[in-house]
Scaffold this active site. Structure first.
Site, PDB file in Angstrom:
ATOM      1  N   CYS A 169       0.800  -1.224   0.000  1.00 38.65           N
ATOM      2  CA  CYS A 169       0.000   0.000   0.000  1.00 38.65           C
ATOM      3  C   CYS A 169       0.836   1.279   0.000  1.00 38.65           C
ATOM      4  O   CYS A 169       0.287   2.373  -0.054  1.00 38.65           O
ATOM      5  CB  CYS A 169      -0.949  -0.007   1.197  1.00 38.65           C
ATOM      6  SG  CYS A 169      -1.963  -1.497   1.246  1.00 38.65           S
ATOM      7  N   HIS A 346      -9.823   1.898  -0.398  1.00 40.82           N
ATOM      8  CA  HIS A 346      -8.366   1.720  -0.377  1.00 40.82           C
ATOM      9  C   HIS A 346      -7.896   1.133  -1.705  1.00 40.82           C
ATOM     10  O   HIS A 346      -8.164  -0.027  -2.011  1.00 40.82           O
ATOM     11  CB  HIS A 346      -7.993   0.798   0.779  1.00 40.82           C
ATOM     12  CG  HIS A 346      -6.534   0.742   1.080  1.00 40.82           C
ATOM     13  ND1 HIS A 346      -5.568   1.276   0.255  1.00 40.82           N
ATOM     14  CD2 HIS A 346      -5.857   0.195   2.131  1.00 40.82           C
ATOM     15  CE1 HIS A 346      -4.384   1.069   0.774  1.00 40.82           C
ATOM     16  NE2 HIS A 346      -4.529   0.412   1.911  1.00 40.82           N
TER      17      HIS A 346
END
Length: 419
Positions: A169, A346
């Site tokens: 991420c 996300h």
């Protein structure tokens, strides 16, 4: 050339290209963020009846053929298509000419967390059902992560550095940070940089579900992503690409470019704690923010806004809050700290690219986007998360955080542009 390489160059953001569940392009995304609109909905691409999570941030009605020849799209996984479209949007937004982009003074640095997982799943199905002779000769180039920057460099004739990364991420933020350093050092004049991801597939969803990482608020998709809220229960997986055009300031000024923000600091490190969980004391997150501030020579009290990693998971949001208080002390309570993942979900490896672009827009427009779905205060998360509505504010310096599985962290510091 030696003297040029020894001179630290100033780096600015002059182009923004966004492909997200909120829309296509900078304007669509920014207006949706200011409206506080959630992009989360029930997954429509495949049957989710056996999954504990049935929601995601899908991009609806995406038509790559507006930008890419139809025959070429067949050779590309969706993450590559997202990357190409976002790169084209960033270039168009910058106003740079095709001639200026060509050659070795332009590079490309685009990453992805898991690359062409959709193509891998589909090709495995074909292999099992129809045999190896039916596997596409384009399978490998559909799926490997560096094909995203490859296509982009070919598209624009950019013969400078051509790189990709996969740091979970933190991917998009790392790509932009490393591109920033290349321009600073004089290796190139400009970089097309960011991240792209297309992870909404059965296998990917099952993996994240069984890790217990995702929100299971299936009956209220729009309220599922709720960073820092006491009733948060996991992140919401999303897809898209966030890409920026970074330029040497001198080059940008010479061509009369619009400058969104100056990129002035970059930090990267590792927690060395756990393969998925952050260190509970936020040590790595605190240290990476300090690194970005030190890199720019900016004291913590001069920062006004943080675009938080803010995933809506119980541990991450708490650890990030602790880290911010560690770095900023009492000033932490004077900061605006918002998580735009509350609206976008996300985007995994693309999150850092998207959120760097959003932070640049925040600095440019002097507006802090909100954190939506912040309804139930958590005593462990007691900062000002800009709940509900955007906030006009003087933003001279803004941080954006990205923290990934494996404890890989990135932080970028942006500044309001002044000549």
């Amino acid at each position: 050339m030696g003297a040029y390489l020894n001179k630290k160059r100033r780096v600015v953001v002059t182009g923004i290209g966004l492909v997200s569940p909120l829309g296509l392009g900078k304007e669509a995304n920014w207006s949706a963020l200011l409206e506080g609109r959630s992009a989360i909905s029930l997954i429509s691409r495949f049957d989710t009846s056996r999954f504990s999570t049935r929601i995601a941030g899908e991009i609806k009605n995406f038509d790559a053929q507006q930008f890419i020849d139809r025959k070429e799209t067949r050779k590309m996984d969706l993450f590559i298509q997202y990357a190409i479209v976002a790169a084209q949007l960033a270039v168009d937004d910058s106003g740079i000419s095709a001639e200026q982009l060509k050659g070795e003074r332009t590079g490309v640095y685009i990453g992805s967390g898991i690359g062409g997982i959709g193509s891998i799943e589909e090709t495995h199905r074909i292999l099992m059902e129809k045999g190896p002779e039916r596997v596409s000769p384009f399978f490998i180039i559909q799926t490997i992560i560096n094909e995203a920057p490859a296509h982009i460099s070919i598209r624009f004739g950019a013969t400078g550095p051509n790189l990709s990364n996969a740091t979970a991420c933190s991917t998009g933020a790392h790509a932009i940070g490393e591109a920033f350093r290349m321009i600073q050092s004089g290796i190139v004049e400009r970089m097309i940089a960011g991240g792209a991801e297309a992870p909404i597939t059965p296998l990917s969803l099952a993996g994240f579900c069984n890790m217990k990482a995702l929100s299971e608020r299936n009956d209220e998709p729009e309220k599922a992503s709720r960073p820092f809220d006491a009733k948060r229960d996991g992140f919401v997986m999303s897809e898209g690409a966030g890409i920026v055009l970074l330029e040497d300031l001198e080059s940008a000024v010479d061509r009369g470019a619009r400058i969104y923000a100056e990129l002035v600091g970059y930090g990267l490190n590792g927690d060395a704690y756990h393969v998925t969980a952050p260190s509970p004391d936020g040590e790595g997150a605190a240290r990476v923010m300090k690194m970005a501030l030190k890199d720019a020579g900016v004291p913590p009290e001069e920062v006004q806004y943080i675009n938080a990693h803010g995933t809506s998971t119980p541990y991450n949001d708490k650890a990030e809050t602790v880290a911010i208080k560690t770095v900023f002390g009492e000033h932490a309570y004077k900061l605006g700290v918002s998580s735009t993942k509350s609206m976008t979900g996300h985007l995994l490896g693309a999150a850092g690219g998207l959120e760097t672009a959003i932070t640049a827009l925040s600095v440019y427009h002097q507006l802090m986007p909100p954190t939506i779905n912040y309804e139930f205060p958590d005593p462990d998360c007691d900062l000002d998360y800009v709940p509900g509505k955007p906030r006009p504010a003087e933003i001279i310096y803004a941080l954006t955080n990205s923290f990934g599985f494996g404890g890989t962290n990135a932080c970028l510091l942006l500044k309001k542009f002044e000549k």
